[in-house]
Design a protein around this motif. Sequence first.
Motif, PDB file in Angstrom:
ATOM      1  N   GLU A  37      23.719  24.202  45.467  1.00 58.41           N
ATOM      2  CA  GLU A  37      22.998  24.830  46.579  1.00 58.41           C
ATOM      3  C   GLU A  37      23.938  25.715  47.394  1.00 58.41           C
ATOM      4  O   GLU A  37      23.596  26.835  47.763  1.00 58.41           O
ATOM      5  N   HIS A  38      25.141  25.226  47.650  1.00 63.39           N
ATOM      6  CA  HIS A  38      26.117  26.000  48.415  1.00 63.39           C
ATOM      7  C   HIS A  38      26.508  27.265  47.653  1.00 63.39           C
ATOM      8  O   HIS A  38      26.590  28.347  48.236  1.00 63.39           O
ATOM      9  N   TRP A  39      26.715  27.147  46.355  1.00 62.83           N
ATOM     10  CA  TRP A  39      27.068  28.310  45.544  1.00 62.83           C
ATOM     11  C   TRP A  39      25.947  29.346  45.596  1.00 62.83           C
ATOM     12  O   TRP A  39      26.212  30.546  45.736  1.00 62.83           O
ATOM     13  N   ALA A  40      24.708  28.894  45.483  1.00 60.31           N
ATOM     14  CA  ALA A  40      23.567  29.817  45.532  1.00 60.31           C
ATOM     15  C   ALA A  40      23.515  30.540  46.880  1.00 60.31           C
ATOM     16  O   ALA A  40      23.251  31.747  46.937  1.00 60.31           O
ATOM     17  N   GLN A  41      23.786  29.821  47.963  1.00 57.88           N
ATOM     18  CA  GLN A  41      23.787  30.446  49.291  1.00 57.88           C
ATOM     19  C   GLN A  41      24.915  31.467  49.417  1.00 57.88           C
ATOM     20  O   GLN A  41      24.735  32.547  49.987  1.00 57.88           O
ATOM     21  N   LEU A  42      26.085  31.144  48.879  1.00 59.74           N
ATOM     22  CA  LEU A  42      27.200  32.093  48.915  1.00 59.74           C
ATOM     23  C   LEU A  42      26.867  33.356  48.123  1.00 59.74           C
ATOM     24  O   LEU A  42      27.117  34.476  48.588  1.00 59.74           O
ATOM     25  N   CYS A  43      26.305  33.172  46.935  1.00 57.11           N
ATOM     26  CA  CYS A  43      25.945  34.326  46.104  1.00 57.11           C
ATOM     27  C   CYS A  43      24.924  35.211  46.810  1.00 57.11           C
ATOM     28  O   CYS A  43      25.030  36.437  46.777  1.00 57.11           O
ATOM     29  N   GLU A  44      23.954  34.590  47.435  1.00 56.44           N
ATOM     30  CA  GLU A  44      22.932  35.342  48.177  1.00 56.44           C
ATOM     31  C   GLU A  44      23.573  36.118  49.318  1.00 56.44           C
ATOM     32  O   GLU A  44      23.245  37.282  49.568  1.00 56.44           O
ATOM     33  N   ALA A  45      24.520  35.502  50.016  1.00 54.14           N
ATOM     34  CA  ALA A  45      25.163  36.133  51.167  1.00 54.14           C
ATOM     35  C   ALA A  45      25.980  37.365  50.770  1.00 54.14           C
ATOM     36  O   ALA A  45      26.061  38.327  51.535  1.00 54.14           O
ATOM     37  N   VAL A  46      26.578  37.347  49.585  1.00 53.35           N
ATOM     38  CA  VAL A  46      27.404  38.490  49.176  1.00 53.35           C
ATOM     39  C   VAL A  46      26.657  39.456  48.254  1.00 53.35           C
ATOM     40  O   VAL A  46      27.235  40.413  47.759  1.00 53.35           O
ATOM     41  N   GLY A  47      25.371  39.200  48.025  1.00 50.64           N
ATOM     42  CA  GLY A  47      24.554  40.140  47.271  1.00 50.64           C
ATOM     43  C   GLY A  47      24.630  40.001  45.766  1.00 50.64           C
ATOM     44  O   GLY A  47      24.372  40.962  45.051  1.00 50.64           O
ATOM     45  N   THR A  48      24.985  38.828  45.272  1.00 49.00           N
ATOM     46  CA  THR A  48      25.008  38.608  43.821  1.00 49.00           C
ATOM     47  C   THR A  48      24.210  37.363  43.473  1.00 49.00           C
ATOM     48  O   THR A  48      24.757  36.404  42.914  1.00 49.00           O
ATOM     49  N   PRO A  49      22.915  37.336  43.804  1.00 47.73           N
ATOM     50  CA  PRO A  49      22.135  36.138  43.518  1.00 47.73           C
ATOM     51  C   PRO A  49      22.099  35.837  42.026  1.00 47.73           C
ATOM     52  O   PRO A  49      22.062  36.737  41.194  1.00 47.73           O
ATOM     53  N   GLY A  50      22.166  34.559  41.696  1.00 47.35           N
ATOM     54  CA  GLY A  50      22.088  34.145  40.307  1.00 47.35           C
ATOM     55  C   GLY A  50      23.408  34.202  39.562  1.00 47.35           C
ATOM     56  O   GLY A  50      23.435  33.950  38.357  1.00 47.35           O
ATOM     57  N   ALA A  51      24.505  34.547  40.236  1.00 45.59           N
ATOM     58  CA  ALA A  51      25.795  34.588  39.549  1.00 45.59           C
ATOM     59  C   ALA A  51      26.172  33.174  39.103  1.00 45.59           C
ATOM     60  O   ALA A  51      25.941  32.204  39.828  1.00 45.59           O
ATOM     61  N   PRO A  52      26.740  33.050  37.896  1.00 39.81           N
ATOM     62  CA  PRO A  52      27.099  31.705  37.419  1.00 39.81           C
ATOM     63  C   PRO A  52      28.279  31.141  38.206  1.00 39.81           C
ATOM     64  O   PRO A  52      29.154  31.880  38.648  1.00 39.81           O
ATOM     65  N   ARG A  53      28.256  29.838  38.359  1.00 41.86           N
ATOM     66  CA  ARG A  53      29.379  29.168  39.026  1.00 41.86           C
ATOM     67  C   ARG A  53      30.590  29.177  38.109  1.00 41.86           C
ATOM     68  O   ARG A  53      30.457  29.012  36.903  1.00 41.86           O
ATOM     69  N   PRO A  54      31.779  29.361  38.678  1.00 42.63           N
ATOM     70  CA  PRO A  54      32.965  29.268  37.828  1.00 42.63           C
ATOM     71  C   PRO A  54      33.137  27.836  37.338  1.00 42.63           C
ATOM     72  O   PRO A  54      32.791  26.884  38.029  1.00 42.63           O
ATOM     73  N   ALA A  55      33.647  27.698  36.140  1.00 40.08           N
ATOM     74  CA  ALA A  55      33.854  26.372  35.557  1.00 40.08           C
ATOM     75  C   ALA A  55      35.333  26.003  35.675  1.00 40.08           C
ATOM     76  O   ALA A  55      36.207  26.868  35.614  1.00 40.08           O
ATOM     77  N   ARG A  56      35.570  24.716  35.848  1.00 43.31           N
ATOM     78  CA  ARG A  56      36.956  24.256  35.864  1.00 43.31           C
ATOM     79  C   ARG A  56      37.535  24.348  34.461  1.00 43.31           C
ATOM     80  O   ARG A  56      36.866  24.007  33.491  1.00 43.31           O
ATOM     81  N   PRO A  57      38.782  24.761  34.368  1.00 41.59           N
ATOM     82  CA  PRO A  57      39.382  24.808  33.035  1.00 41.59           C
ATOM     83  C   PRO A  57      39.611  23.389  32.516  1.00 41.59           C
ATOM     84  O   PRO A  57      39.880  22.469  33.286  1.00 41.59           O
ATOM     85  N   GLU A  58      39.457  23.222  31.222  1.00 44.98           N
ATOM     86  CA  GLU A  58      39.697  21.921  30.607  1.00 44.98           C
ATOM     87  C   GLU A  58      41.194  21.622  30.698  1.00 44.98           C
ATOM     88  O   GLU A  58      42.017  22.524  30.504  1.00 44.98           O
TER      89      GLU A  58
END
Length: 57
Positions: free
Chosen positions: A32-53
């Motif tokens: 939810e927080h990631w979605a709000q951040l993406c919306e705030a910067v104008g990139t809605p729907g951007a995928p969340r970065p994944a942690r490296p294995e």
Amino acid sequence: MSPLERLLLEAVPTRPDPAPPRGPWSEEQQNEHWAQLCEAVGTPGAPRPARPEPAAA
């Protein structure tokens, strides 16, 4: 009423109570927080970065 009396009658601000301690965010809260951040910067729907294995030893 004197200026000093008026000053003494003013409400003195106090520090708010501290926020309750919070643990780690759930996966849902993180999404939810990631979605709000993406919306705030104008990139809605951007995928969340994944942690490296972790590298195999």
